[in-house]
Design a protein around this motif. Structure first.
Motif, mmCIF file in Angstrom:
data_model
loop_
_atom_site.group_PDB
_atom_site.id
_atom_site.type_symbol
_atom_site.label_atom_id
_atom_site.label_comp_id
_atom_site.label_asym_id
_atom_site.label_seq_id
_atom_site.Cartn_x
_atom_site.Cartn_y
_atom_site.Cartn_z
ATOM 1 N N SER A 6 -5.997 -3.262 9.049
ATOM 2 C CA SER A 6 -5.258 -2.128 8.482
ATOM 3 C C SER A 6 -4.310 -2.623 7.392
ATOM 4 C CB SER A 6 -4.454 -1.425 9.574
ATOM 5 O OG SER A 6 -3.408 -2.275 10.030
ATOM 6 N N ILE A 7 -3.861 -1.704 6.566
ATOM 7 C CA ILE A 7 -2.845 -2.038 5.559
ATOM 8 C C ILE A 7 -1.622 -2.623 6.255
ATOM 9 C CG2 ILE A 7 -1.263 -1.089 3.828
ATOM 10 C CD1 ILE A 7 -3.415 1.065 3.256
ATOM 11 N N TYR A 8 -1.250 -2.027 7.371
ATOM 12 C CA TYR A 8 -0.098 -2.486 8.156
ATOM 13 C C TYR A 8 -0.249 -3.963 8.528
ATOM 14 C CZ TYR A 8 2.832 -2.895 12.366
ATOM 15 O OH TYR A 8 3.731 -3.301 13.316
ATOM 16 N N GLU A 9 -1.396 -4.341 9.047
ATOM 17 C CA GLU A 9 -1.639 -5.738 9.434
ATOM 18 C C GLU A 9 -1.678 -6.642 8.210
ATOM 19 O OE1 GLU A 9 -4.490 -5.683 13.269
ATOM 20 O OE2 GLU A 9 -5.276 -4.629 11.514
ATOM 21 N N ARG A 10 -2.348 -6.196 7.160
ATOM 22 C CA ARG A 10 -2.478 -7.004 5.940
ATOM 23 C C ARG A 10 -1.124 -7.220 5.265
ATOM 24 N NH1 ARG A 10 -5.891 -3.277 3.002
ATOM 25 N NH2 ARG A 10 -5.573 -4.618 1.201
ATOM 26 N N ALA A 11 -0.214 -6.235 5.411
ATOM 27 C CA ALA A 11 1.104 -6.325 4.775
ATOM 28 C C ALA A 11 2.080 -7.192 5.577
ATOM 29 C CB ALA A 11 1.685 -4.928 4.575
ATOM 30 N N GLY A 12 1.737 -7.513 6.823
ATOM 31 C CA GLY A 12 2.593 -8.391 7.607
ATOM 32 C C GLY A 12 3.217 -7.768 8.837
ATOM 33 N N GLY A 13 2.852 -6.531 9.153
ATOM 34 C CA GLY A 13 3.329 -5.911 10.387
ATOM 35 C C GLY A 13 4.744 -5.354 10.309
ATOM 36 N N GLU A 14 5.311 -5.111 11.487
ATOM 37 C CA GLU A 14 6.592 -4.400 11.585
ATOM 38 C C GLU A 14 7.735 -5.106 10.873
ATOM 39 O OE1 GLU A 14 9.450 -2.228 14.913
ATOM 40 O OE2 GLU A 14 7.562 -3.138 15.551
ATOM 41 N N GLU A 15 7.841 -6.411 11.017
ATOM 42 C CA GLU A 15 8.924 -7.146 10.353
ATOM 43 C C GLU A 15 8.853 -6.999 8.845
ATOM 44 O OE1 GLU A 15 9.822 -11.341 11.036
ATOM 45 O OE2 GLU A 15 9.797 -10.903 13.188
ATOM 46 N N ALA A 16 7.661 -7.085 8.307
ATOM 47 C CA ALA A 16 7.481 -6.960 6.861
ATOM 48 C C ALA A 16 7.827 -5.550 6.389
ATOM 49 C CB ALA A 16 6.046 -7.303 6.476
ATOM 50 N N ASP A 106 -3.242 -0.463 -2.299
ATOM 51 C CA ASP A 106 -3.654 0.360 -1.156
ATOM 52 C C ASP A 106 -2.487 1.200 -0.635
ATOM 53 O OD1 ASP A 106 -6.216 -0.662 -1.350
ATOM 54 O OD2 ASP A 106 -6.010 -2.021 0.368
ATOM 55 N N ILE A 107 -1.303 0.593 -0.572
ATOM 56 C CA ILE A 107 -0.110 1.319 -0.115
ATOM 57 C C ILE A 107 0.218 2.448 -1.075
ATOM 58 C CG2 ILE A 107 2.398 1.107 0.141
ATOM 59 C CD1 ILE A 107 1.830 -1.684 1.424
ATOM 60 N N LEU A 108 0.189 2.169 -2.364
ATOM 61 C CA LEU A 108 0.512 3.207 -3.351
ATOM 62 C C LEU A 108 -0.514 4.330 -3.337
ATOM 63 C CD1 LEU A 108 1.917 1.056 -6.282
ATOM 64 C CD2 LEU A 108 3.186 2.369 -4.567
ATOM 65 N N ALA A 109 -1.753 4.031 -2.989
ATOM 66 C CA ALA A 109 -2.766 5.082 -2.854
ATOM 67 C C ALA A 109 -2.422 5.998 -1.669
ATOM 68 C CB ALA A 109 -4.155 4.478 -2.673
ATOM 69 N N VAL A 110 -1.954 5.409 -0.574
ATOM 70 C CA VAL A 110 -1.515 6.214 0.574
ATOM 71 C C VAL A 110 -0.330 7.086 0.168
ATOM 72 C CG1 VAL A 110 -0.471 6.118 2.890
ATOM 73 C CG2 VAL A 110 -2.382 4.599 2.313
ATOM 74 N N VAL A 111 0.627 6.477 -0.528
ATOM 75 C CA VAL A 111 1.818 7.210 -0.974
ATOM 76 C C VAL A 111 1.412 8.365 -1.882
ATOM 77 C CG1 VAL A 111 3.928 7.036 -2.373
ATOM 78 C CG2 VAL A 111 3.389 5.269 -0.679
ATOM 79 N N GLU A 112 0.549 8.101 -2.832
ATOM 80 C CA GLU A 112 0.099 9.153 -3.753
ATOM 81 C C GLU A 112 -0.554 10.299 -2.984
ATOM 82 O OE1 GLU A 112 -0.187 11.418 -6.940
ATOM 83 O OE2 GLU A 112 0.842 9.480 -6.975
ATOM 84 N N GLY A 113 -1.235 9.988 -1.910
ATOM 85 C CA GLY A 113 -1.871 11.007 -1.086
ATOM 86 C C GLY A 113 -0.892 11.930 -0.383
ATOM 87 N N THR A 114 0.385 11.553 -0.370
ATOM 88 C CA THR A 114 1.413 12.413 0.254
ATOM 89 C C THR A 114 2.127 13.307 -0.754
ATOM 90 O OG1 THR A 114 3.273 10.854 0.021
ATOM 91 C CG2 THR A 114 1.862 10.610 1.986
ATOM 92 N N ARG A 115 1.839 13.136 -2.044
ATOM 93 C CA ARG A 115 2.596 13.846 -3.090
ATOM 94 C C ARG A 115 2.677 15.353 -2.836
ATOM 95 N NH1 ARG A 115 4.081 12.801 -8.584
ATOM 96 N NH2 ARG A 115 3.014 10.795 -8.445
ATOM 97 N N ASN A 116 1.564 16.012 -2.617
ATOM 98 C CA ASN A 116 1.587 17.474 -2.458
ATOM 99 C C ASN A 116 2.385 17.914 -1.244
ATOM 100 O OD1 ASN A 116 0.127 17.851 -4.798
ATOM 101 N ND2 ASN A 116 -1.823 18.123 -3.758
#
Length: 121
Positions: A6-16, A106-116
């Protein structure tokens, strides 16, 4: 074939995620365009909610218990300029924490998906 992380795992998890949220809000609160939205906000609670939301949105554990994005932002006069500024601060925070470019995209794509939802369109 290995399961895709997942993006979460790839980004480094909760601490990150927590570190990025801290850096992100320092920038947001220093931004004259965005600062007024947080004038009466309990920032410790806000940071915790944001961390939990991001963890969930990026495919990590779901500890988020806040409102929907529409409901959370419904009474705010937020427009595309505000959304773009927030996204820009998030990108800068991710870069500051040396998150790889493909993960940032990938994160910014998720963020963009929340715009509306955030803008209640």
């Amino acid at each position: 074939m290995a399961e895709k992380k997942s993006i979460y795992e790839r980004a480094g998890g909760e601490e990150a995620v927590e570190a990025v949220v801290e850096t992100f809000y320092k920038a947001v609160l220093a931004d004259e365009l965005l600062k007024p939205f947080f004038a009466t906000t309990d920032m410790n609670k806000q940071k915790k909610q944001q961390k939990h939301f991001m963890m969930m949105a990026f495919g990590g554990p779901n500890k988020y218990s806040g409102n929907t994005l529409r409901k959370a932002h419904a009474k705010m006069a937020i427009n595309d300029k505000h959304f773009d500024a927030v996204a820009g601060h998030l990108k800068a925070a991710l870069e500051e924490h040396k998150v790889a470019e493909d993960i940032i995209n990938d994160i910014l794509a998720v963020v963009e998906g929340t715009r509306n939802d955030v803008l209640n369109k």
